[in-house]
Design a protein around this motif. Sequence first.
Motif, PDB file in Angstrom:
ATOM      1  N   MET A   1     -18.740 -55.153 -65.762  1.00 32.60           N
ATOM      2  CA  MET A   1     -17.740 -54.022 -66.170  1.00 32.60           C
ATOM      3  C   MET A   1     -17.787 -52.647 -65.320  1.00 32.60           C
ATOM      4  SD  MET A   1     -16.581 -54.958 -69.963  1.00 32.60           S
ATOM      5  CE  MET A   1     -15.592 -56.335 -70.302  1.00 32.60           C
ATOM      6  N   GLY A   2     -19.104 -52.324 -65.530  1.00 36.87           N
ATOM      7  CA  GLY A   2     -19.303 -51.155 -65.080  1.00 36.87           C
ATOM      8  C   GLY A   2     -19.158 -50.921 -63.600  1.00 36.87           C
ATOM      9  N   ASP A   3     -19.597 -51.861 -62.793  1.00 37.40           N
ATOM     10  CA  ASP A   3     -19.491 -51.986 -61.492  1.00 37.40           C
ATOM     11  C   ASP A   3     -18.053 -52.162 -60.974  1.00 37.40           C
ATOM     12  OD1 ASP A   3     -22.275 -51.978 -61.155  1.00 37.40           O
ATOM     13  OD2 ASP A   3     -22.493 -54.002 -60.854  1.00 37.40           O
ATOM     14  N   ALA A   4     -17.252 -53.060 -61.814  1.00 35.54           N
ATOM     15  CA  ALA A   4     -16.068 -53.090 -61.405  1.00 35.54           C
ATOM     16  C   ALA A   4     -15.121 -51.922 -61.641  1.00 35.54           C
ATOM     17  CB  ALA A   4     -15.139 -54.177 -62.143  1.00 35.54           C
ATOM     18  N   GLY A   5     -15.583 -51.246 -62.802  1.00 36.42           N
ATOM     19  CA  GLY A   5     -14.768 -49.689 -63.080  1.00 36.42           C
ATOM     20  C   GLY A   5     -14.795 -48.784 -61.933  1.00 36.42           C
ATOM     21  N   ARG A   6     -16.195 -48.778 -61.381  1.00 34.13           N
ATOM     22  CA  ARG A   6     -16.498 -47.760 -60.452  1.00 34.13           C
ATOM     23  C   ARG A   6     -15.727 -47.929 -59.051  1.00 34.13           C
ATOM     24  NH1 ARG A   6     -20.326 -44.104 -59.720  1.00 34.13           N
ATOM     25  NH2 ARG A   6     -20.753 -43.452 -57.566  1.00 34.13           N
ATOM     26  N   GLN A   7     -15.769 -49.377 -58.787  1.00 35.64           N
ATOM     27  CA  GLN A   7     -15.024 -49.794 -57.555  1.00 35.64           C
ATOM     28  C   GLN A   7     -13.604 -49.621 -57.701  1.00 35.64           C
ATOM     29  OE1 GLN A   7     -16.499 -51.025 -54.971  1.00 35.64           O
ATOM     30  NE2 GLN A   7     -14.559 -50.519 -54.059  1.00 35.64           N
ATOM     31  N   TRP A   8     -13.066 -49.766 -58.972  1.00 38.21           N
ATOM     32  CA  TRP A   8     -11.635 -49.675 -59.207  1.00 38.21           C
ATOM     33  C   TRP A   8     -11.168 -48.090 -58.976  1.00 38.21           C
ATOM     34  CZ3 TRP A   8      -8.520 -47.293 -62.946  1.00 38.21           C
ATOM     35  CH2 TRP A   8      -7.205 -47.636 -63.056  1.00 38.21           C
ATOM     36  N   VAL A   9     -12.127 -47.242 -59.581  1.00 35.65           N
ATOM     37  CA  VAL A   9     -11.830 -45.769 -59.401  1.00 35.65           C
ATOM     38  C   VAL A   9     -11.757 -45.586 -57.753  1.00 35.65           C
ATOM     39  CG1 VAL A   9     -12.620 -43.555 -59.929  1.00 35.65           C
ATOM     40  CG2 VAL A   9     -12.522 -45.196 -61.549  1.00 35.65           C
ATOM     41  N   GLU A  10     -13.004 -45.845 -57.172  1.00 31.39           N
ATOM     42  CA  GLU A  10     -13.077 -45.704 -55.855  1.00 31.39           C
ATOM     43  C   GLU A  10     -11.834 -46.287 -55.111  1.00 31.39           C
ATOM     44  OE1 GLU A  10     -16.900 -46.960 -54.676  1.00 31.39           O
ATOM     45  OE2 GLU A  10     -17.853 -45.315 -55.629  1.00 31.39           O
ATOM     46  N   ASP A  11     -11.145 -47.357 -55.507  1.00 35.72           N
ATOM     47  CA  ASP A  11     -10.091 -48.000 -54.659  1.00 35.72           C
ATOM     48  C   ASP A  11      -8.639 -47.231 -54.937  1.00 35.72           C
ATOM     49  OD1 ASP A  11     -11.789 -49.799 -53.447  1.00 35.72           O
ATOM     50  OD2 ASP A  11     -11.375 -51.538 -54.798  1.00 35.72           O
ATOM     51  N   GLN A  12      -8.693 -46.859 -55.999  1.00 38.46           N
ATOM     52  CA  GLN A  12      -7.434 -46.305 -56.613  1.00 38.46           C
ATOM     53  C   GLN A  12      -7.159 -44.990 -56.307  1.00 38.46           C
ATOM     54  OE1 GLN A  12      -4.776 -48.301 -57.885  1.00 38.46           O
ATOM     55  NE2 GLN A  12      -6.416 -49.789 -57.163  1.00 38.46           N
ATOM     56  N   LEU A  13      -8.115 -43.933 -56.405  1.00 42.37           N
ATOM     57  CA  LEU A  13      -8.126 -42.646 -56.152  1.00 42.37           C
ATOM     58  C   LEU A  13      -8.096 -42.339 -54.796  1.00 42.37           C
ATOM     59  CD1 LEU A  13     -10.318 -40.879 -59.078  1.00 42.37           C
ATOM     60  CD2 LEU A  13      -7.888 -41.236 -58.841  1.00 42.37           C
ATOM     61  N   HIS A  14      -7.233 -41.412 -54.453  1.00 42.71           N
ATOM     62  CA  HIS A  14      -7.208 -40.888 -52.818  1.00 42.71           C
ATOM     63  C   HIS A  14      -7.884 -39.820 -52.594  1.00 42.71           C
ATOM     64  CE1 HIS A  14      -4.348 -44.223 -52.368  1.00 42.71           C
ATOM     65  NE2 HIS A  14      -3.919 -43.795 -53.366  1.00 42.71           N
ATOM     66  N   TRP A  15      -9.298 -39.692 -52.415  1.00 46.10           N
ATOM     67  CA  TRP A  15     -10.269 -38.387 -52.503  1.00 46.10           C
ATOM     68  C   TRP A  15      -9.572 -37.569 -51.545  1.00 46.10           C
ATOM     69  CZ3 TRP A  15     -12.475 -38.136 -56.854  1.00 46.10           C
ATOM     70  CH2 TRP A  15     -12.935 -39.082 -57.654  1.00 46.10           C
ATOM     71  N   PRO A  16      -9.235 -37.904 -50.504  1.00 47.96           N
ATOM     72  CA  PRO A  16      -8.979 -36.816 -49.629  1.00 47.96           C
ATOM     73  C   PRO A  16      -7.660 -36.002 -50.099  1.00 47.96           C
ATOM     74  CG  PRO A  16      -9.454 -38.799 -48.372  1.00 47.96           C
ATOM     75  CD  PRO A  16      -9.318 -39.018 -49.805  1.00 47.96           C
ATOM     76  N   VAL A  17      -6.592 -36.840 -50.712  1.00 44.60           N
ATOM     77  CA  VAL A  17      -5.593 -36.076 -51.199  1.00 44.60           C
ATOM     78  C   VAL A  17      -5.862 -35.250 -52.430  1.00 44.60           C
ATOM     79  CG1 VAL A  17      -3.424 -36.446 -52.392  1.00 44.60           C
ATOM     80  CG2 VAL A  17      -3.867 -38.058 -50.498  1.00 44.60           C
ATOM     81  N   LEU A  18      -6.886 -35.548 -53.112  1.00 44.49           N
ATOM     82  CA  LEU A  18      -7.249 -35.059 -54.431  1.00 44.49           C
ATOM     83  C   LEU A  18      -8.012 -33.455 -53.903  1.00 44.49           C
ATOM     84  CD1 LEU A  18      -8.390 -37.534 -56.859  1.00 44.49           C
ATOM     85  CD2 LEU A  18      -6.304 -36.090 -57.318  1.00 44.49           C
ATOM     86  N   LEU A  19      -8.731 -33.732 -53.022  1.00 41.42           N
ATOM     87  CA  LEU A  19      -9.501 -32.748 -52.424  1.00 41.42           C
ATOM     88  C   LEU A  19      -8.907 -31.643 -51.675  1.00 41.42           C
ATOM     89  CD1 LEU A  19     -12.405 -31.469 -51.861  1.00 41.42           C
ATOM     90  CD2 LEU A  19     -12.577 -32.695 -49.789  1.00 41.42           C
ATOM     91  N   LYS A  20      -7.891 -32.155 -50.951  1.00 46.74           N
ATOM     92  CA  LYS A  20      -6.579 -30.938 -50.657  1.00 46.74           C
ATOM     93  C   LYS A  20      -5.954 -30.270 -51.360  1.00 46.74           C
ATOM     94  CE  LYS A  20      -2.995 -30.573 -47.149  1.00 46.74           C
ATOM     95  NZ  LYS A  20      -2.664 -29.437 -47.867  1.00 46.74           N
ATOM     96  N   ARG A  21      -5.438 -31.065 -52.585  1.00 45.89           N
ATOM     97  CA  ARG A  21      -4.987 -30.387 -54.010  1.00 45.89           C
ATOM     98  C   ARG A  21      -5.679 -29.439 -54.511  1.00 45.89           C
ATOM     99  NH1 ARG A  21      -0.679 -28.232 -55.886  1.00 45.89           N
ATOM    100  NH2 ARG A  21      -0.378 -28.564 -57.972  1.00 45.89           N
ATOM    101  N   TYR A  22      -7.036 -29.709 -54.774  1.00 49.87           N
ATOM    102  CA  TYR A  22      -8.010 -28.816 -55.350  1.00 49.87           C
ATOM    103  C   TYR A  22      -8.193 -27.620 -54.084  1.00 49.87           C
ATOM    104  CZ  TYR A  22     -12.269 -26.986 -56.812  1.00 49.87           C
ATOM    105  OH  TYR A  22     -13.456 -26.176 -57.459  1.00 49.87           O
ATOM    106  N   ASP A  23      -8.334 -27.710 -53.039  1.00 49.82           N
ATOM    107  CA  ASP A  23      -8.351 -26.735 -52.417  1.00 49.82           C
ATOM    108  C   ASP A  23      -7.470 -25.974 -52.185  1.00 49.82           C
ATOM    109  OD1 ASP A  23     -11.198 -27.443 -51.460  1.00 49.82           O
ATOM    110  OD2 ASP A  23     -10.440 -28.623 -49.547  1.00 49.82           O
ATOM    111  N   ASP A  24      -5.932 -26.512 -51.993  1.00 52.12           N
ATOM    112  CA  ASP A  24      -4.841 -25.655 -52.237  1.00 52.12           C
ATOM    113  C   ASP A  24      -4.928 -24.762 -53.227  1.00 52.12           C
ATOM    114  OD1 ASP A  24      -4.203 -26.611 -49.633  1.00 52.12           O
ATOM    115  OD2 ASP A  24      -2.755 -28.259 -50.508  1.00 52.12           O
TER     116      ASP A  24
END
Length: 83
Positions: free
Chosen positions: A49-72
């Motif tokens: 479950m822990g491994d699946a949760g980490r993978q799910w978050v990595e797959d679902q979150l669009h890190w570049p989009v979040l990083l740009k929003r944070y930078d903005d």
Amino acid sequence: KPVIGGRSGGSCDAVLEGKTGLLVDSTRPDAIAEALIKILTDEMLAGKMGDAGRQWVEDQLHWPVLLKRYDDLSAKKIGKESS
């Protein structure tokens, strides 16, 4: 780590039942205790479950989009502080 969350609110949207964690009736202490015991006593299940949760978050979150929003947002705050 696996997640134990309530069936109401945002938890049910963030937990994939039986895959990334367990959803319980959060008004029932016995249900919470049972879920905790299950996670704590079944190391293989907890690991999966822990491994699946980490993978799910990595797959679902669009890190570049979040990083740009944070930078903005940071740039706007810095701009306001220097004026």
